[in-house]
Scaffold this motif. Sequence first.
Motif, PDB file in Angstrom:
ATOM      1  N   ARG A  11       0.845  -1.192   0.000  1.00  0.00           N
ATOM      2  CA  ARG A  11       0.000   0.000   0.000  1.00  0.00           C
ATOM      3  C   ARG A  11       0.872   1.230   0.000  1.00  0.00           C
ATOM      4  O   ARG A  11       1.973   1.176   0.527  1.00  0.00           O
ATOM      5  N   GLY A  13       0.111   1.811  -3.200  1.00  0.00           N
ATOM      6  CA  GLY A  13       0.062   1.561  -4.646  1.00  0.00           C
ATOM      7  C   GLY A  13      -0.951   0.516  -5.060  1.00  0.00           C
ATOM      8  O   GLY A  13      -1.684   0.697  -6.023  1.00  0.00           O
ATOM      9  N   MET A  90      -4.908  -1.124  -8.684  1.00  0.00           N
ATOM     10  CA  MET A  90      -3.724  -0.361  -8.286  1.00  0.00           C
ATOM     11  C   MET A  90      -3.748   1.051  -8.864  1.00  0.00           C
ATOM     12  O   MET A  90      -4.489   1.339  -9.799  1.00  0.00           O
ATOM     13  N   THR A  91      -2.927   1.885  -8.285  1.00  0.00           N
ATOM     14  CA  THR A  91      -2.777   3.248  -8.773  1.00  0.00           C
ATOM     15  C   THR A  91      -1.949   3.235 -10.057  1.00  0.00           C
ATOM     16  O   THR A  91      -1.194   2.283 -10.302  1.00  0.00           O
ATOM     17  N   TRP A  93       0.741   4.920 -10.806  1.00  0.00           N
ATOM     18  CA  TRP A  93       2.187   4.886 -10.580  1.00  0.00           C
ATOM     19  C   TRP A  93       2.652   3.493 -10.174  1.00  0.00           C
ATOM     20  O   TRP A  93       3.748   3.063 -10.528  1.00  0.00           O
ATOM     21  N   ALA A  94       1.811   2.751  -9.430  1.00  0.00           N
ATOM     22  CA  ALA A  94       2.183   1.387  -9.056  1.00  0.00           C
ATOM     23  C   ALA A  94       2.201   0.481 -10.289  1.00  0.00           C
ATOM     24  O   ALA A  94       3.081  -0.372 -10.423  1.00  0.00           O
ATOM     25  N   THR A  97       5.365   1.125 -12.131  1.00  0.00           N
ATOM     26  CA  THR A  97       6.487   0.500 -11.428  1.00  0.00           C
ATOM     27  C   THR A  97       6.518  -1.006 -11.676  1.00  0.00           C
ATOM     28  O   THR A  97       7.580  -1.581 -11.919  1.00  0.00           O
TER      29      THR A  97
END
Length: 136
Positions: A11, A13, A90-91, A93-94, A97
């Motif tokens: 978390r 993300g 998920m977000t 940005w996650a 990544t």
Amino acid sequence: MVRAAPHPGLRPGVMSYRGFRTDAGRLHRSLEIPVGVVSLLLGLGKPFRVLGSSRDPRGACSSTALLCGLQDRSFVGERDGRSAGVEVVMTPWAAFTLFGVPMKELAGSVTPVEDLPDPEFGELNADLCAIRSTGG
């Protein structure tokens, strides 16, 4: 449907996990509305189908594992009446990544994981399906 919180180390993300199973015995279509998250859909068996979106009706695809980028339009999803899977919410940005793909390349699309640059994601879903079929 069962919802679960991710491990605290993932978390903020990874926002949630959603496990689901349908046993309707018939074809199920759903209108997927745009939300501000990226979803990884891991099916445990039969493939999911996306029938295209209002932006790109030719964007149909089918796979047991799909990555749904940020959407600005609805699309229609379809699955056989008996299906099961896990959705990882998920977000953006996650997702960047994890997958290493700029979100602008995934925006408005639903991508089979086997089409992503890293082939390990397709193998992950095959491994999950194998575990389910052996009862593990």
